[in-house]
Each structure stands twice: as structure tokens, then as C-alpha cells.
Write a protein that holds these residues in place. Structure first.
Motif, PDB file in Angstrom:
ATOM      1  N   ARG A  21      -1.827  -0.965  -6.058  1.00  0.00           N
ATOM      2  CA  ARG A  21      -2.368  -0.452  -4.788  1.00  0.00           C
ATOM      3  C   ARG A  21      -1.375  -0.633  -3.640  1.00  0.00           C
ATOM      4  O   ARG A  21      -1.217   0.256  -2.805  1.00  0.00           O
ATOM      5  N   TYR A  22      -0.710  -1.779  -3.602  1.00  0.00           N
ATOM      6  CA  TYR A  22       0.267  -2.047  -2.541  1.00  0.00           C
ATOM      7  C   TYR A  22       1.449  -1.067  -2.634  1.00  0.00           C
ATOM      8  O   TYR A  22       1.848  -0.468  -1.643  1.00  0.00           O
ATOM      9  N   ALA A  24       1.472   1.841  -4.093  1.00  0.00           N
ATOM     10  CA  ALA A  24       0.984   3.193  -3.802  1.00  0.00           C
ATOM     11  C   ALA A  24       0.862   3.415  -2.302  1.00  0.00           C
ATOM     12  O   ALA A  24       1.210   4.481  -1.788  1.00  0.00           O
ATOM     13  N   GLN A  25       0.396   2.405  -1.598  1.00  0.00           N
ATOM     14  CA  GLN A  25       0.267   2.508  -0.140  1.00  0.00           C
ATOM     15  C   GLN A  25       1.642   2.653   0.508  1.00  0.00           C
ATOM     16  O   GLN A  25       1.830   3.483   1.400  1.00  0.00           O
ATOM     17  N   GLY A  28       2.832   6.154  -0.071  1.00  0.00           N
ATOM     18  CA  GLY A  28       1.952   7.220   0.389  1.00  0.00           C
ATOM     19  C   GLY A  28       1.224   7.938  -0.738  1.00  0.00           C
ATOM     20  O   GLY A  28       0.851   9.100  -0.597  1.00  0.00           O
ATOM     21  N   LEU A  29       1.025   7.259  -1.841  1.00  0.00           N
ATOM     22  CA  LEU A  29       0.310   7.846  -2.974  1.00  0.00           C
ATOM     23  C   LEU A  29      -1.159   7.473  -2.858  1.00  0.00           C
ATOM     24  O   LEU A  29      -1.523   6.314  -2.926  1.00  0.00           O
ATOM     25  N   ASP A  30      -1.999   8.468  -2.687  1.00  0.00           N
ATOM     26  CA  ASP A  30      -3.412   8.166  -2.491  1.00  0.00           C
ATOM     27  C   ASP A  30      -4.303   8.745  -3.583  1.00  0.00           C
ATOM     28  O   ASP A  30      -5.507   8.585  -3.567  1.00  0.00           O
ATOM     29  N   ASN A  31      -3.727   9.414  -4.555  1.00  0.00           N
ATOM     30  CA  ASN A  31      -4.516  10.041  -5.607  1.00  0.00           C
ATOM     31  C   ASN A  31      -4.265   9.346  -6.946  1.00  0.00           C
ATOM     32  O   ASN A  31      -3.844   9.965  -7.911  1.00  0.00           O
ATOM     33  N   THR A  33      -5.572   6.901 -10.177  1.00  0.00           N
ATOM     34  CA  THR A  33      -6.679   6.393 -10.966  1.00  0.00           C
ATOM     35  C   THR A  33      -6.148   5.209 -11.748  1.00  0.00           C
ATOM     36  O   THR A  33      -5.115   5.317 -12.421  1.00  0.00           O
TER      37      THR A  33
END
Length: 89
Positions: A21-22, A24-25, A28-31, A33
């Protein structure tokens, strides 16, 4: 995008998920799973699945967190994944 996580217990799996999650943030990846790569295996049983998890990493991103118990990480990889890990890193 699906990202797999794994670990030897609930704490290490939580660490892996937070790392994903860190990252991805930051990117800028928000999609994303998230899916558990070893949902029913804990402790040594999870390590015994390491070779399969490494094979999964050839098809999708995988983050696994294991407590080395003061053992050398290379020795753990050699013991549980044999030589299957060397071309994956």
C-alpha cells in the motif's frame, strides 16, 4: 493490477500488505487488488510453499515477509526454494 502478499503469520502478512500500500501510494497506483499467496499456511508450512510463491512471482508482483529467526536468508532460500529463487531476484 493484482499483487500477491505472503508471510509466515498474520503479522508478517500485515507488514507485506502495508509495504504494498505504501509503495502504491508513492507511485500513484490506486487500482490494486491484494491477494494472499499462502492463505492457509503459517510458520514452516509457509516456508515450504516458498518455491511455489517464487514461481508465482514470474507472473505477478509478489511481496513476502518472513522472520529469519537469525538464519541467513540465502540459507533459508536454498533450504526451502532450492535453486529456483536464483533467477527470480
Amino acid at each position: 493490477m493484482i499483487v500477491y502478499y505472503g508471510g509466515e503469520d498474520q503479522v508478517t502478512k500485515l507488514i507485506a500488505k502495508q509495504l504494498i500500500r505504501y509503495a502504491a501510494q508513492l507511485e500513484g497506483l490506486d487500482n490494486l487488488t491484494l491477494d494472499d499467496a499462502n492463505p492457509r499456511d503459517y510458520g514452516t508450512r509457509a516456508l515450504e510453499k516458498l518455491k511455489l510463491i517464487i514461481r508465482l512471482s514470474n507472473a505477478a508482483p509478489v511481496i513476502c515477509v518472513f522472520d529469519s529467526d537469525n538464519d541467513c536468508v540465502i540459507e533459508i532460500l536454498n533450504r526451502y526454494a532450492r535453486d529456483g529463487w536464483k533467477n527470480s531476484i
